[in-house]
Design a protein around this motif. Structure first.
Motif, short mmCIF file in Angstrom:
data_model
loop_
_atom_site.label_atom_id
_atom_site.label_comp_id
_atom_site.label_asym_id
_atom_site.label_seq_id
_atom_site.Cartn_x
_atom_site.Cartn_y
_atom_site.Cartn_z
N SER A 1 0.84 -1.18 0.00
CA SER A 1 0.00 0.00 0.00
C SER A 1 0.88 1.24 0.00
CB SER A 1 -0.91 0.02 1.23
OG SER A 1 -1.59 1.26 1.33
N THR A 2 0.44 2.26 -0.72
CA THR A 2 1.17 3.52 -0.72
C THR A 2 0.78 4.40 0.47
OG1 THR A 2 -0.50 4.53 -2.16
CG2 THR A 2 1.43 3.55 -3.22
N GLU A 3 -0.23 3.97 1.21
CA GLU A 3 -0.69 4.68 2.40
C GLU A 3 -0.91 6.16 2.07
OE1 GLU A 3 2.36 3.61 5.19
OE2 GLU A 3 1.52 1.61 5.51
N GLU A 4 -0.23 7.05 2.80
CA GLU A 4 -0.43 8.49 2.57
C GLU A 4 0.66 9.11 1.68
OE1 GLU A 4 -3.10 10.20 3.63
OE2 GLU A 4 -3.83 8.25 4.28
N ALA B 1 -1.00 1.79 -5.26
CA ALA B 1 -1.83 2.93 -4.85
C ALA B 1 -3.31 2.56 -4.90
CB ALA B 1 -1.56 4.12 -5.76
N PRO B 2 -4.14 3.17 -4.04
CA PRO B 2 -5.59 2.98 -4.12
C PRO B 2 -6.11 3.56 -5.44
CG PRO B 2 -5.05 4.71 -2.55
CD PRO B 2 -3.76 4.07 -2.93
N PRO B 3 -7.32 3.18 -5.85
CA PRO B 3 -7.83 3.56 -7.19
C PRO B 3 -7.72 5.04 -7.52
CG PRO B 3 -9.27 1.95 -6.19
CD PRO B 3 -8.25 2.30 -5.15
N ARG B 4 -8.13 5.93 -6.61
CA ARG B 4 -8.11 7.36 -6.92
C ARG B 4 -6.69 7.87 -7.10
NH1 ARG B 4 -7.90 12.35 -4.43
NH2 ARG B 4 -9.21 13.98 -5.38
N ARG C 1 -4.12 6.07 -7.86
CA ARG C 1 -3.56 5.45 -9.06
C ARG C 1 -3.98 6.21 -10.31
NH1 ARG C 1 -5.72 0.58 -8.64
NH2 ARG C 1 -3.98 -0.26 -7.44
#
Length: 245
Positions: free
Chosen positions: A35-38, A89-92, A94
């Motif tokens: 996860s890329t987290e923040e 990364a999460p969808p947004r 990414r």
């Protein structure tokens, strides 16, 4: 026998290579957590573009292969960093990263190369590539101001270890000397700025260093070391500080 230009070019390759390697720990953290987290992708997207521009400059300007080689190495690393970000990364985030990557790292450099190659003579190609490289590098060398502000505010050098301050100082000095020897002010202006900032960091270290602060663990030193090198890249201070958490 090696000339002074070659010697300083090789030294610059070594010190700049260390700067490009700085985010490795951050991305190892991302891979481990999946996860890329923040973390934010913009610093790495911009640094990749900066690497592209310096590679192009090193290619179009005669006898500048040493400029192209280290930044080619750096561009490959930055591309790997961006790919890792796109994977985890999460969808947004990414989607935003994909757009930034497409515009800044695909469309812009291709357009710059095609336009200059098709409509400009060699001298103008060198000027345009040099100006773009200078612009992004000045932004790069502005980042250490944030860590210097922290040192003054806290009156502590805990997050500005001497070794890495010295490396950044040497990196700026090496490329500045190289620029003087080759009369290349596109390289000299941003790296001269880096040399001045590196000198200021060493002065701050001399002013605020306290013996009792040296009682940190080696793991703490590793995180702080990465944090400082990261400040040599644009906008990385926020991302690298999160990697320490």
């Amino acid at each position: 026998m090696l000339s002074l230009v070659t010697i300083f070019g090789l030294l610059g390759n070594i010190t700049t290579g260390l700067v490009y390697l700085a985010p490795v720990k951050t991305f190892w953290h991302i891979v481990q957590r999946r996860s890329t987290e923040e973390f934010e992708s913009l610093p790495y997207v911009v640094k990749l573009l900066n690497g592209y521009m310096w590679v192009y400059y090193g290619v179009v300007k005669p006898n500048s292969i040493l400029v192209a080689t280290v930044n080619g190495f750096g561009a490959v690393l930055e591309l790997v960093y961006v790919i890792i970000f796109l994977i985890f990364a999460p969808p947004r985030a990414r989607a935003i990263t994909a757009v930034l990557f497409g515009v800044l790292d695909v469309v812009l450099p291709i357009a710059a190369v095609l336009i200059t190659q098709l409509s400009c003579n060699r001298e103008m190609q060198i000027t345009i590539a040099g100006f773009l490289s200078l612009l992004f590098s000045v932004l790069t060398y502005g980042s250490p101001l944030s860590i210097m502000k922290t040192v003054v505010r806290t009156k502590s050098v805990d997050y500005m270890p001497f070794l890495l301050s010295f490396i950044l100082f040497i990196n700026g000095l090496t490329w500045t000397v190289y620029a003087v020897l080759t009369r290349d002010w596109f390289i000299g202006i941003p790296n001269g700025s880096g040399f001045v900032l590196g000198t200021a960091q060493l002065v701050l270290y001399a002013m605020y260093w306290k013996p009792e602060k040296s009682k940190r663990t080696s793991s703490d030193d590793g995180c702080q070391t990465e944090n400082l090198i990261a400040h040599s890249a644009p906008l990385l201070d926020k991302n690298e500080s999160r990697a320490e958490a």
